[in-house]
Write an enzyme that holds these catalytic residues in place. Structure first.
Site, PDB file in Angstrom:
ATOM      1  N   ARG A   1       8.044  -5.443   1.464  1.00  5.14           N
ATOM      2  CA  ARG A   1       8.337  -6.190   2.694  1.00  5.14           C
ATOM      3  C   ARG A   1       9.025  -7.501   2.366  1.00  5.14           C
ATOM      4  NH1 ARG A   1       2.821  -4.901   6.230  1.00  5.14           N
ATOM      5  NH2 ARG A   1       2.938  -2.654   5.848  1.00  5.14           N
TER       6      ARG A   1
ATOM      7  N   ARG B   1      -0.004 -12.153   0.287  1.00  4.49           N
ATOM      8  CA  ARG B   1       1.244 -11.772   0.943  1.00  4.49           C
ATOM      9  C   ARG B   1       2.346 -11.628  -0.097  1.00  4.49           C
ATOM     10  NH1 ARG B   1       2.038 -11.951   6.304  1.00  4.49           N
ATOM     11  NH2 ARG B   1       0.138 -13.186   6.494  1.00  4.49           N
TER      12      ARG B   1
ATOM     13  N   GLU C   1      -7.151  -9.865   7.239  1.00  7.18           N
ATOM     14  CA  GLU C   1      -6.807  -8.454   7.473  1.00  7.18           C
ATOM     15  C   GLU C   1      -6.684  -7.671   6.161  1.00  7.18           C
ATOM     16  OE1 GLU C   1      -3.184  -7.815   9.703  1.00  7.18           O
ATOM     17  OE2 GLU C   1      -2.999  -5.800   8.862  1.00  7.18           O
TER      18      GLU C   1
ATOM     19  N   SER D   1      -5.226  -2.044   9.006  1.00  9.49           N
ATOM     20  CA  SER D   1      -4.815  -2.036  10.393  1.00  9.49           C
ATOM     21  C   SER D   1      -4.731  -0.567  10.808  1.00  9.49           C
ATOM     22  CB  SER D   1      -3.450  -2.715  10.509  1.00  9.49           C
ATOM     23  OG  SER D   1      -3.161  -2.996  11.849  1.00  9.49           O
TER      24      SER D   1
ATOM     25  N   ARG E   1      -5.162  -6.638  -1.554  1.00 11.08           N
ATOM     26  CA  ARG E   1      -6.101  -7.485  -0.827  1.00 11.08           C
ATOM     27  C   ARG E   1      -7.546  -7.091  -1.136  1.00 11.08           C
ATOM     28  NH1 ARG E   1      -3.376  -8.989   5.067  1.00 11.08           N
ATOM     29  NH2 ARG E   1      -1.517  -9.947   4.163  1.00 11.08           N
TER      30      ARG E   1
END
Length: 435
Positions: A264, A279, A351, A354, A392
């Site tokens: 990403r 991130r 998070e 999801s 994560r």
RNA sequence: GGAGAGGUGUCAGAGUGGCCGAACGAGCACGCUUGGAAAGCGUGUGUACAGCAAUGUACCGAGGGUUCGAAUCCCUCCCUCUCCGCCA
């Protein structure tokens, strides 16, 4: 993609539901308004073009018959050139209108499910439940922990590739792999998912099928000289495995789990989570994907969610479950549950998974259909979620299993995957000097 | 990367300008036949859009072009296969 028939028949109700995402979605100049406007025009043009084509076809047939019998067809032939020109023009116009119509249709987000809470920002997300005892003592940041242990190396990531890249070493690299294996094994062996291994590059059509394109091209890494992209999630290739297919009813539900790296650009998140592994431009993830009958979507979502939860609970990581409000919903999602893991150093939940239902949105886009009881093809519903984001998870383990002597315990379920290792000890090796 | 071959319905496979949305066959579904099955016989069997419907239009890898008319001729692109080269 929203259903074009529904758009025509129940446009007002759809607009109302879409507006839950924010008034701009259906406001002045929106793709929604454009689509509504173009729908009638596009049909008018098509009808006109079709009528003319029917005429041409009829006359052409007569010409053919006459010529075959050696008769004179000049009466029919006369003026057909003009008709043909007109058909060409109309046909081109109709195609253009259709293309523009579809283009705007592709830019309309999914309609939130009625059970999605109203809201205007992530602050309006609804916490449904918490699990586990959040650790409240003082715990260092995961990057501090990781660097002390010699298993995380951010400088090396920057040197090799740039910011938001990192390098794992020794027990850290092993832990990443252990998590991947543990998650895949659990989903494949206990939760009934068929494991798949897929390309990390997807072409434009595939990216459009799941909704990353056309709107979010800036978030993707595009390959130089090719109309292809690095995948931002395994959802893209795994769902599109069934692109342009009509499935048999008995094939459903289809359940796949897959590990892939994810890429990403994080274009819109400058300054956020700049330190550490939260991130990254590249991260690992095990993804769960289900294809089900439309009416089973929300049940499947609950099931899939429980599978992601099972990983967190097996790892004994405290988490909370959040029901996203309409404003925080992703473009393609109809309803989303976020799982957030406790990060003691940040004193908050972050998070880690999801899980979303897309209803028939992706099925319509990607042309994934199934025959109903009448034998008519209907778009399938898709559901997917992270099970889990591996980087994560590693971060959460470092912080939640950190001990005051600097070492980190290995969760019981991972020890077999770590060659029996029970904890990662502080290492005092010196790195070489940078020159 | 070079050379060649090819892309047609669920599959296999014909079709080189009109009678082709597309032969024949297999598969599948239904019916007949049978004690039951096989065989045999008959019927049916794509998708999308528009329409209440009858029906119409489009689709033979994709996009353009020629023509009154294109699966069929021309151009561009994509993909697959075979051989050679390179390579984890």
């Amino acid at each position: 993609m929203i259903d074009r028939k529904q758009l025509r028949l129940h446009g007002d109700a759809m607009a109302l539901a879409l507006a839950k995402r924010g008034s701009a979605v259906v406001g002045e100049g929106s793709a929604w308004q454009q689509a509504c406007h173009l729908d009638a025009k596009q049909r008018e043009l098509k009808t006109e073009a079709e009528n003319l084509q029917a005429e041409r076809k009829k006359v052409s047939k007569i010409i053919g018959q006459k010529k075959a019998q050696g008769e004179d067809a000049s009466a029919e032939l006369a003026g057909m050139g003009a008709v043909s020109q007109r058909v060409k023009t109309l046909d081109a116009e109709a195609k253009e209108a259709e293309a523009v119509f579809v283009q705007s249709l592709l830019e309309i987000p999914n309609i939130p499910h009625e059970s999605v809470p109203e809201g205007s920002s992530e602050a309006d997300n609804v916490e449904l439940r918490c699990w586990g005892e959040p650790r409240l003592d003082k715990v260092p940041d995961h990057w501090g922990i990781g660097e002390k242990l010699g298993i995380l190396d951010f400088d090396a990531g920057v040197k090799l590739a740039g910011s938001r890249f990192s390098v794992l070493r020794g027990a850290g690299a092993r832990l990443e792999r252990a998590l991947m294996q543990f998650m895949l094994d659990t989903h494949a062996d206990k939760h009934g998912y068929e494991e798949v291994w897929v390309p990390a590059i997807a072409n434009r059509k595939t990216m459009t099928g799941t909704g990353q394109l056309p709107k979010f091209e800036d978030d993707l890494y595009k390959l130089e000289g090719e109309d292809a992209f690095l995948i931002p999630t395994a959802e893209v290739p795994v769902t599109n495995l069934y692109q342009n297919m009509i499935l048999n009813a008995q094939q459903l539900p289809i359940k796949h789990c897959a590990y892939t790296p994810c890429f990403r650009r994080e274009a819109g998140s400058a300054g956020r989570d700049t330190r550490g592994m939260i991130r990254q431009h590249q991260f690992d993830k095990v993804e769960l994907v289900q294809l089900v009958h439309a009416e089973d979507a929300l049940l499947a979502l609950d099931e899939l969610l429980s599978h992601a939860v099972a990983i967190l609970e097996a790892l004994q990581l405290p988490y909370r479950l959040v029901n996203l409000c309409a404003a925080d919903l992703g473009f393609s999602a109809q309803k989303t549950f976020d799982l957030e893991v406790w990060l003691p150093s940040q004193n908050t939940y972050r998070e880690i998974s999801s899980c979303s239902s897309f209803g028939q949105f992706q099925g319509l886009r990607a042309g994934i259909r199934v025959r109903d009881a009448q034998g008519k093809p209907q778009a399938v519903a898709t559901v997917n979620g992270s099970g889990l984001a591996i980087g994560r998870t590693l971060v959460a383990i470092l912080e939640n299993y950190w001990q005051s002597d600097g070492s980190v315990l290995i969760p019981d379920v991972l020890q077999p995957y770590m060659g029996g290792l029970t904890q990662i000890e502080v290492k005092n090796d010196k790195k070489g000097e940078e020159t």
